[in-house]
Design a protein around this motif. Structure first.
Motif, PDB file in Angstrom:
ATOM      1  N   GLY A 248      19.301 -49.450   1.965  1.00 50.18           N
ATOM      2  CA  GLY A 248      20.173 -49.003   0.168  1.00 50.18           C
ATOM      3  C   GLY A 248      21.811 -50.508   0.981  1.00 50.18           C
ATOM      4  O   GLY A 248      22.203 -49.715   1.829  1.00 50.18           O
ATOM      5  N   GLY A 249      22.370 -49.817  -0.001  1.00 47.65           N
ATOM      6  CA  GLY A 249      23.935 -50.820   0.867  1.00 47.65           C
ATOM      7  C   GLY A 249      24.680 -51.921  -0.242  1.00 47.65           C
ATOM      8  O   GLY A 249      24.203 -51.638  -1.281  1.00 47.65           O
TER       9      GLY A 249
ATOM     10  N   VAL B 252      15.408 -49.600  -1.646  1.00 47.47           N
ATOM     11  CA  VAL B 252      16.146 -48.167  -2.806  1.00 47.47           C
ATOM     12  C   VAL B 252      17.077 -48.902  -3.789  1.00 47.47           C
ATOM     13  O   VAL B 252      18.286 -49.391  -3.378  1.00 47.47           O
ATOM     14  N   GLU B 253      17.076 -49.587  -5.062  1.00 46.45           N
ATOM     15  CA  GLU B 253      17.453 -50.565  -5.886  1.00 46.45           C
ATOM     16  C   GLU B 253      18.633 -49.847  -6.511  1.00 46.45           C
ATOM     17  O   GLU B 253      19.599 -50.152  -6.720  1.00 46.45           O
ATOM     18  N   ASP B 254      18.601 -48.468  -7.137  1.00 46.88           N
ATOM     19  CA  ASP B 254      19.793 -47.808  -7.720  1.00 46.88           C
ATOM     20  C   ASP B 254      20.489 -47.542  -6.261  1.00 46.88           C
ATOM     21  O   ASP B 254      21.671 -46.314  -6.615  1.00 46.88           O
TER      22      ASP B 254
ATOM     23  N   ARG C 243      10.808 -57.649  -3.095  1.00 47.15           N
ATOM     24  CA  ARG C 243       9.239 -57.460  -3.296  1.00 47.15           C
ATOM     25  C   ARG C 243       8.058 -57.653  -3.006  1.00 47.15           C
ATOM     26  O   ARG C 243       7.236 -57.321  -2.568  1.00 47.15           O
ATOM     27  N   HIS C 244       8.737 -58.930  -1.985  1.00 41.16           N
ATOM     28  CA  HIS C 244       7.433 -59.595  -0.980  1.00 41.16           C
ATOM     29  C   HIS C 244       7.282 -58.830   0.259  1.00 41.16           C
ATOM     30  O   HIS C 244       6.454 -59.696   1.112  1.00 41.16           O
TER      31      HIS C 244
ATOM     32  N   VAL D 207       9.868 -51.566  -3.131  1.00 41.42           N
ATOM     33  CA  VAL D 207      11.126 -51.419  -4.352  1.00 41.42           C
ATOM     34  C   VAL D 207      11.403 -49.745  -4.085  1.00 41.42           C
ATOM     35  O   VAL D 207       9.806 -49.970  -5.539  1.00 41.42           O
ATOM     36  N   ARG D 208      11.695 -49.230  -4.686  1.00 40.70           N
ATOM     37  CA  ARG D 208      11.915 -47.591  -5.126  1.00 40.70           C
ATOM     38  C   ARG D 208      13.167 -47.498  -5.557  1.00 40.70           C
ATOM     39  O   ARG D 208      14.544 -47.841  -5.175  1.00 40.70           O
ATOM     40  N   SER D 209      13.393 -45.988  -6.983  1.00 38.34           N
ATOM     41  CA  SER D 209      14.436 -45.479  -7.020  1.00 38.34           C
ATOM     42  C   SER D 209      15.164 -44.082  -5.743  1.00 38.34           C
ATOM     43  O   SER D 209      14.252 -44.322  -5.465  1.00 38.34           O
TER      44      SER D 209
END
Length: 129
Positions: free
Chosen positions: A67-68, A92-94, A113-114, A118-120
């Motif tokens: 994340g970042g 961590v998308e959000d 995604r490749h 991808v997760r919350s």
């Protein structure tokens, strides 16, 4: 005559003031412990010029949760290096932000995604529980 590109402009000059010391301090809420390993990132990617890979490998860590700030700069640079080094990745998308929504979504939809999952934040925390 050649077109001047933004990359041609000098980054830091001798008269550029340094970032304030608090810009690199860890907030108390992170719960840092004396035995924690802190890697000082000096470029966009966290692997370039650091001992991050060595620190992860010696601990047997093969999965990185990413994340970042600046999705298309630091996050993407770190992710590409980690992927090239064979690490498994969770994005961590959000918990990631970009300079604008379009660029942020492009990285997540067309690249991350490749490279991994991808997760919350909620899904990521639940996985550790």
């Amino acid at each position: 005559e050649l077109l001047a590109l933004p990359a041609d402009a000098p980054g830091r000059t001798p008269d550029t003031p340094p970032a304030p010391a608090e810009a690199s301090e860890l907030v108390p809420e992170i719960g840092a412990q004396p035995e924690d390993v802190i890697v000082a990132k000096r470029q966009w990617g966290a692997f370039y010029g650091t001992n991050l890979e060595q620190q992860l490998r010696r601990r047997g860590i093969d999965t990185i949760v990413i994340g970042g700030i600046a999705t298309n700069f630091g996050v993407e640079s770190t992710a590409r290096a980690a992927f090239d080094l064979g690490f498994k990745l969770v994005f961590v998308e959000d918990a990631t932000s970009g300079l604008n929504e379009e660029m942020h979504h492009f990285s997540f939809e067309k690249l991350f995604r490749h490279m991994g999952h991808v997760r919350s934040t909620q899904e990521t925390i639940a996985a550790f529980a």
